[in-house]
Write an enzyme that holds these catalytic residues in place. Structure first.
Site, PDB file in Angstrom:
ATOM      1  N   HIS A 224       0.811  -1.227   0.000  1.00 66.34           N
ATOM      2  CA  HIS A 224       0.000   0.000   0.000  1.00 66.34           C
ATOM      3  C   HIS A 224       0.841   1.272   0.000  1.00 66.34           C
ATOM      4  O   HIS A 224       0.342   2.354  -0.332  1.00 66.34           O
ATOM      5  CB  HIS A 224      -0.939  -0.013   1.205  1.00 66.34           C
ATOM      6  CG  HIS A 224      -2.154   0.837   1.051  1.00 66.34           C
ATOM      7  ND1 HIS A 224      -2.246   1.877   0.157  1.00 66.34           N
ATOM      8  CD2 HIS A 224      -3.348   0.807   1.697  1.00 66.34           C
ATOM      9  CE1 HIS A 224      -3.437   2.448   0.252  1.00 66.34           C
ATOM     10  NE2 HIS A 224      -4.124   1.812   1.184  1.00 66.34           N
ATOM     11  N   ASP A 438     -10.573  -3.547 -18.608  1.00 61.63           N
ATOM     12  CA  ASP A 438     -10.967  -4.522 -19.631  1.00 61.63           C
ATOM     13  C   ASP A 438      -9.709  -5.076 -20.286  1.00 61.63           C
ATOM     14  O   ASP A 438      -9.042  -4.387 -21.058  1.00 61.63           O
ATOM     15  CB  ASP A 438     -11.865  -3.848 -20.665  1.00 61.63           C
ATOM     16  CG  ASP A 438     -12.257  -4.773 -21.807  1.00 61.63           C
ATOM     17  OD1 ASP A 438     -11.912  -5.969 -21.760  1.00 61.63           O
ATOM     18  OD2 ASP A 438     -12.899  -4.287 -22.768  1.00 61.63           O
TER      19      ASP A 438
END
Length: 495
Positions: A224, A438
């Site tokens: 993170h 995508d």
């Protein structure tokens, strides 16, 4: 003390790969989890067997996952060998850990030119190497410099990549409900030995698991300190673009972490109650349960009906739902009267032009903002409108000066952790852009956090059973508190 942290329009889910007893695997490895104080470290998995308001938590589902040997994927072309400093926002102790995400895709519709089904792992592995040429710091390793300052050794060693196949169909997963907790998540994002540390370990772990009859799961674990949710989604989109055949990412990824260094001399201009020095709480006792709750349009309307008309007309969905969850959880945990309830909102600050962050900045660009109230006011002594007012007031407090003050206080106080006493984190992932990732298989049917732990929840966009836009909220609570929380959710549904 009850506290809530609302990561507004930016930061992401906090993790721990969940383990499920009925999951089987082709390998004999097992993960030993240890409880640590950091919110972003791996935690023991709670149970996940019970139904939830408007949905059931992912039903127990047994299947086998067969993994190939993990491999390191490095940049596909030479990259600079250099050391880069992280920003003070990146370097805070709160972010020194991992977050996990899962994106689930349907089978690819074959083109006329296709002679055989395309394995997504090969496509993504190739694109990953090409994208790491542009995001080459992510292929490096974190080191600590003088004073524990985090730096990235841009060594080009690569990110960890695992290819796998699972004996389960997407339709079976959909039937159980595509939302955390996912069954066998510890096998769909396997904790490769030697990859789980913050320092001197791969900064990304990616596993691509093909499902029976097509479809796949793209799971990712992130250190993170390198990115927030917006940043890692930007990276995922870059991989997806090259997987679809684009020659380069459409968004260039500048480093620019030096723009978030402390002033000289550092000077805090706000009290920053989010970093109060409070002794860390003992780990929660008893049986922990994870359930997901779905809030559709009628549920959100029911929440807003509890607000006065003038407030109802102006309140956002985030404000209303966050305030409602804050009140319901505080009551479910039976936080005693007189204890302080702490609300911490972590707000995205990319839009502040005064800070000069360039487009495509993929580092952590969020700051926490605190609001406090007596727990009794959230347990019925006050009103939902009061809680909404606290949420709105905290959101309004963020300014460019507040960001600079936060950077300075992180340095002045030695990178403090957020006050942990009864901490509750609500992370709004609805606008992160997971739905646009995508790889050539279309939009994901689920995209967002892969799991959650006690004290942390997310607002994740999903479709309800009627195909309408809805929000799923995974929650972990001790079993008695979960029963009280679920009863409140059921009463809302009936209303």
């Amino acid at each position: 003390m009850s506290s809530i942290a609302l990561l507004d329009f930016s930061d992401a889910g906090l993790s721990g790969c969940e383990q499920f007893a009925l999951c089987t695997s082709s390998t004999a490895e097992s993960n030993s989890r240890r409880m640590v104080s950091s919110l972003f470290q791996d935690h023991p998995a709670p149970e996940s067997k019970e139904p939830a308001h408007a949905t059931a938590a992912m039903a127990t589902l047994a299947f086998a996952v067969r993994r190939r040997d993990p491999e390191l994927v490095g940049p596909a072309a030479p990259t600079p060998r250099e050391t880069k400093r992280l920003s003070e926002i990146d370097d805070q102790d709160t972010l020194r850990g991992h977050v996990s995400f899962a994106l689930v895709y349907r089978a690819r519709v074959m083109d006329d030119d296709d002679v055989a089904p395309v394995h997504p792992a090969g496509v993504i592995r190739r694109a990953l190497g090409e994208v790491l040429v542009h995001y080459y710091p992510l292929a490096g390793r974190l080191r600590e410099a003088e004073g524990r300052k985090l730096v990235v050794d841009c060594s080009g060693e690569g990110v960890m990549f695992v290819e796998a196949d699972a004996d389960v169909r997407l339709e079976e997963l959909e039937g159980a409900g595509l939302r955390p907790p996912f069954p066998c998540m510890d096998q769909l994002l396997f904790d490769v030995e030697g990859s789980g540390g913050v320092l001197n370990c791969p900064l990304l772990l990616i596993q691509v698991t093909r499902l029976l009859w097509g479809g796949f799961i793209f799971a990712l674990r992130l250190n993170h300190t390198m990115c927030d949710t917006i940043g890692i989604v930007q990276f995922m989109n870059a991989v997806a673009e090259l997987a679809r055949g684009l020659p380069a990412p459409t968004v260039a990824p500048p480093w620019s972490r030096e723009l978030l260094e402390a002033r000289n001399p550092p000077m805090a201009s706000f009290p920053h109650r989010e970093f109060d020095l409070i002794p860390p709480p003992a780990p929660p006792a008893g049986d922990m349960v994870m359930r997901s709750f779905i809030f559709g349009p009628s549920d959100l309307a029911a929440i807003k009906k509890h607000l006065p008309p003038l407030v109802r007309d102006k309140v956002t969905t985030f404000e209303a739902l966050a305030a409602y969850l804050w009140c319901a959880r505080t009551a479910a945990l039976e936080v005693p009267q007189g204890e302080e309830a702490r609300l911490v909102i972590i707000a995205n600050f990319r839009a502040f032009v005064e800070l000069g962050l360039p487009g495509g900045y993929y580092g952590n660009a969020c700051v926490p903002l605190a609001a406090l109230a007596d727990a009794a006011a959230l347990r019925g002594g006050g009103s939902l409108a009061d809680a909404v007012a606290l949420v709105r007031r905290a959101k309004a407090a963020v300014t460019a000066e507040y960001v600079r003050s936060t950077v300075d206080v992180l340095v002045l106080r030695g990178r403090p952790f957020l006050a942990l006493q009864n901490l509750f984190v609500v992370s709004d992932n609805r606008h992160a852009g997971f739905h646009r990732v995508d790889f050539g298989w279309g939009e994901p049917v689920y995209g967002g956090p892969a799991d959650t732990v006690f004290g942390v929840t997310f607002l994740v966009p999903v479709k309800d059973r009627d195909g309408e836009d809805a929000i799923t909220v995974p929650i972990v609570l001790p079993r008695p508190a979960m029963e009280r929380f679920a009863a409140e959710m059921e009463s809302l549904c009936k209303a």
